[in-house]
Design an enzyme around this catalytic site. Structure first.
Site, PDB file in Angstrom:
ATOM      1  N   GLY A  62      49.992  32.533  32.005  1.00 63.55           N
ATOM      2  CA  GLY A  62      50.657  31.905  33.145  1.00 63.55           C
ATOM      3  C   GLY A  62      52.116  31.661  32.846  1.00 63.55           C
ATOM      4  O   GLY A  62      52.542  31.689  31.685  1.00 63.55           O
ATOM      5  N   CYS A  89      47.391  33.929  25.839  1.00 67.17           N
ATOM      6  CA  CYS A  89      48.756  33.438  25.989  1.00 67.17           C
ATOM      7  C   CYS A  89      48.746  31.958  26.410  1.00 67.17           C
ATOM      8  O   CYS A  89      48.374  31.101  25.617  1.00 67.17           O
ATOM      9  CB  CYS A  89      49.517  34.327  26.972  1.00 67.17           C
ATOM     10  SG  CYS A  89      51.318  34.202  26.808  1.00 67.17           S
ATOM     11  N   TYR A  90      49.113  31.635  27.643  1.00 71.03           N
ATOM     12  CA  TYR A  90      49.053  30.239  28.094  1.00 71.03           C
ATOM     13  C   TYR A  90      47.644  29.682  27.912  1.00 71.03           C
ATOM     14  O   TYR A  90      47.472  28.515  27.541  1.00 71.03           O
ATOM     15  CB  TYR A  90      49.465  30.158  29.570  1.00 71.03           C
ATOM     16  CG  TYR A  90      49.439  28.752  30.150  1.00 71.03           C
ATOM     17  CD1 TYR A  90      50.532  27.899  30.009  1.00 71.03           C
ATOM     18  CD2 TYR A  90      48.328  28.289  30.844  1.00 71.03           C
ATOM     19  CE1 TYR A  90      50.512  26.615  30.536  1.00 71.03           C
ATOM     20  CE2 TYR A  90      48.290  27.009  31.380  1.00 71.03           C
ATOM     21  CZ  TYR A  90      49.385  26.172  31.223  1.00 71.03           C
ATOM     22  OH  TYR A  90      49.350  24.899  31.747  1.00 71.03           O
ATOM     23  N   HIS A 199      48.506  39.989  25.129  1.00 64.28           N
ATOM     24  CA  HIS A 199      47.728  40.334  26.325  1.00 64.28           C
ATOM     25  C   HIS A 199      46.849  41.559  26.048  1.00 64.28           C
ATOM     26  O   HIS A 199      47.346  42.691  26.056  1.00 64.28           O
ATOM     27  CB  HIS A 199      48.659  40.612  27.503  1.00 64.28           C
ATOM     28  CG  HIS A 199      49.330  39.386  28.033  1.00 64.28           C
ATOM     29  ND1 HIS A 199      48.765  38.602  29.007  1.00 64.28           N
ATOM     30  CD2 HIS A 199      50.505  38.786  27.686  1.00 64.28           C
ATOM     31  CE1 HIS A 199      49.567  37.574  29.267  1.00 64.28           C
ATOM     32  NE2 HIS A 199      50.625  37.660  28.465  1.00 64.28           N
ATOM     33  N   GLU A 201      44.650  42.809  28.007  1.00 70.54           N
ATOM     34  CA  GLU A 201      44.274  43.485  29.251  1.00 70.54           C
ATOM     35  C   GLU A 201      45.245  44.586  29.663  1.00 70.54           C
ATOM     36  O   GLU A 201      44.910  45.419  30.516  1.00 70.54           O
ATOM     37  CB  GLU A 201      44.140  42.457  30.377  1.00 70.54           C
ATOM     38  CG  GLU A 201      45.432  41.798  30.842  1.00 70.54           C
ATOM     39  CD  GLU A 201      45.834  40.574  30.035  1.00 70.54           C
ATOM     40  OE1 GLU A 201      46.621  39.761  30.554  1.00 70.54           O
ATOM     41  OE2 GLU A 201      45.377  40.438  28.882  1.00 70.54           O
ATOM     42  N   LYS A 404      38.688  48.487  44.786  1.00 67.03           N
ATOM     43  CA  LYS A 404      38.649  49.787  45.467  1.00 67.03           C
ATOM     44  C   LYS A 404      37.833  50.828  44.716  1.00 67.03           C
ATOM     45  O   LYS A 404      37.036  51.556  45.315  1.00 67.03           O
ATOM     46  CB  LYS A 404      40.076  50.286  45.685  1.00 67.03           C
ATOM     47  CG  LYS A 404      40.180  51.677  46.300  1.00 67.03           C
ATOM     48  CD  LYS A 404      39.683  51.712  47.735  1.00 67.03           C
ATOM     49  CE  LYS A 404      40.661  51.038  48.650  1.00 67.03           C
ATOM     50  NZ  LYS A 404      40.290  51.193  50.079  1.00 67.03           N
TER      51      LYS A 404
END
Length: 548
Positions: A62, A89-90, A199, A201, A404
């Site tokens: 964040g 992270c945050y 991160h 991801e 999707k």
């Protein structure tokens, strides 16, 4: 819900990271269901989701510092639930701070961009905390300098984006990895609590997906049960439970989302479903004919076609604001369906349900600050935030939790033709939001003809499947041109093509100059009123994929 088998799930708490949705996607790619919820969601609220067997939590990154006034925190009950938690992270800072560790604000160890973590050899000998890195292979270039730092067993490239850093561990935690400037890049507790300063991801952390895999299967002990077949079985059961013996009308738009929604509902309740295609006048070339042929002829699903072109165009006359366009179209859709249902009730009896192909990204992007502590509404989707406050229908939205690519997988399993499954997304408001400014019949004809050329040339070039979306936008700009020795003053047409995996982020497509030249040449020669073509080279973010 009570008759359904509980679904294993990982809950992602959204603390405002631009990557929060991507974390959810990456988990689902591992065949584990994941749900994104606001940061202030409590454990008590999550326990009300009785259909979910929650196996663990992810605390997202964040933009805040944990020391900012009003900075979001995690419900302490979640941290003490005994379930595994991955803080990113945050999320790592919160995990440490709320468990009585310490975070150094804006310390000298801030890092942005690529970095290398070095995993401790001592940590590798502790199987309880090393599970997050278990089985990850080291490439030759990553071992090049290991002889110089024998105390480390792995060197892995990662992507950093942080100012604060953990500098005092909570009780029971150990350091698994460091970077040159950050001595606590990865921390872990034997009971399944892990903190990543980087991160995992994003694509810039090459082995990030393997780390998430380890969290899901080695720490949370999930099973890979989130498949197309399981989605179909569960959704069919949910539809039957919601609808019972009542009738449903389904809004068909010509896109894959509404088509898959209709097929799922038809599988669940058969002839209780009546599909309705509303021709708003804002459709692409051949849209109406394709829908009628596929559903009435191929699937033999009852289909009603409503010609509402004049109705929509009269409501849109002189409307310039894109949000107003979306709201008008959303409301008119509902009013048309209410009228159509009233007619059909004379023959079939009451029709209390309206089905839509609403997707998870639609719901996320339409979320307002009032309903999610860290989410911001980007734009109103006509079938989410654009619905009128008062309507007689109850909604059936079988795709509301799907991305999707998951919808496409389900569509293929259900037998939807590949050409339809892989058709590029088309917004519910149609060409109305690809005309910048007021909409009228002449502009729609111009845009329809130009858009057809764009898609034809991209198909002919063999790159259609490589793109997430490709379309034309009619701008309100006019420019001077020369045609046949005569001066022209005509419209500027923009071409937009993007590549994307999840439609939450997108990059502009590097189409070949020859392809762009063919598109431009055909448009200015075949479409009256256009004398200039430009190409949009803006990614999402900062832009959205659609112009309006």
């Amino acid at each position: 819900m009570h008759s359904l088998e509980r679904r294993q799930a990982i809950i992602v708490l959204d603390f405002g990271s631009q990557y929060s949705r991507l974390i959810t996607r990456r988990i689902r790619e591992c065949r584990v269901y994941s749900e994104l919820v606001p940061a202030n969601t409590t454990l008590a609220q999550l326990k009300q989701k009785s259909h979910l067997d929650i196996k663990g939590f992810v605390l997202s990154g964040g933009p805040s510092s944990v020391y900012d006034e009003g900075a979001p925190i995690c419900d302490p009950e979640i941290l003490h639930s005994g379930l595994p938690i991955l803080g990113i992270c945050y999320g790592m800072h919160l995990l440490a701070l709320q468990l009585n560790g310490h975070v150094a604000p804006a310390s000298g160890s801030r890092e942005y961009g690529p970095a290398t973590i070095e995993v401790s050899a001592e940590a590798a000998n502790d199987p309880q905390i090393f599970r997050i890195f278990e089985g990850i292979k080291v490439s030759p270039e990553q071992t090049e300098h290991l002889d110089q730092v024998p105390q480390w067993s792995l060197r892995l490239p990662v992507w950093m984006s942080h100012g604060d850093s953990v500098d005092v561990l909570p009780e029971g935690f150990k350091v698994l990895a460091c970077t040159e400037s950050n001595p606590m890049a990865v921390i872990a507790h034997p009971r399944g609590l892990v903190g990543f300063q980087f991160h995992p991801e994003v694509a810039h952390t090459p082995q990030g997906k393997e780390m998430l895999y380890n969290f899901l299967f080695r720490i949370c002990e999930c099973e890979p049960g989130w498949t197309s077949s399981s989605v179909i079985d569960e959704t069919v059961a949910l539809i039957r439970e919601q609808v019972g013996s009542e009738r449903v009308i389904c809004a068909l738009s010509g896109g894959v989302d509404s088509a898959v929604a209709a097929l799922l509902i038809h599988r669940a309740i058969g002839d209780q479903l009546i599909c309705v295609f509303v021709d708003t006048g804002c459709m692409r070339a051949g849209e109406r004919e394709q829908v009628v042929d596929t559903f009435a002829s191929h699937f033999h699903i009852p289909l009603v076609v409503v010609d509402a072109r004049q109705r929509f165009l009269s409501r849109l006359a002189n409307v310039v604001d894109p949000e107003q366009k979306r709201k008008i179209i959303g409301e008119e859709f509902i009013r048309v369906f209410e009228q159509e249902a009233s007619k059909l009730e004379e023959e079939h009896g009451p029709i209390p349900f309206l089905a839509q192909g609403t997707l998870y990204p639609d719901v996320i992007e339409s979320t307002s600050h009032d309903t999610a502590s860290t989410a911001r509404r980007i734009k109103t989707h006509h079938n989410v935030g654009g619905l009128p406050e008062e309507m007689v229908f109850k909604l059936v939205e079988p795709l509301r939790t799907l991305f999707k690519d998951e919808v496409r997988e389900v569509g293929l399993v259900l037998g939807l033709p590949e050409e339809w499954v892989w058709r590029h997304p088309f917004p519910g408001p149609g060409l109305a939001i690809r005309i910048i400014g007021a909409v009228d019949e002449g502009k729609l004809e111009t845009l329809r003809a130009a858009d057809k050329i764009v898609v034809e040339e991209i198909r002919n070039a063999g790159v259609y499947r490589e793109l997430g979306q490709a379309f034309a936008v009619l701008t309100p700009l006019q420019s001077v041109g020369v045609m046949g020795d005569f001066r022209t003053y005509a419209n500027v047409l923009a071409v937009r093509a993007v590549t994307t995996g999840d439609f939450m982020t997108a990059d502009w497509a590097r189409l070949s100059p020859n392809l762009l030249a063919r598109i431009s040449n055909r448009v200015v020669n075949e479409v009256p009123g256009v004398n200039r073509v430009v190409y949009d080279i803006t990614s999402k973010p900062p832009a959205t994929i659609e112009w309006e």
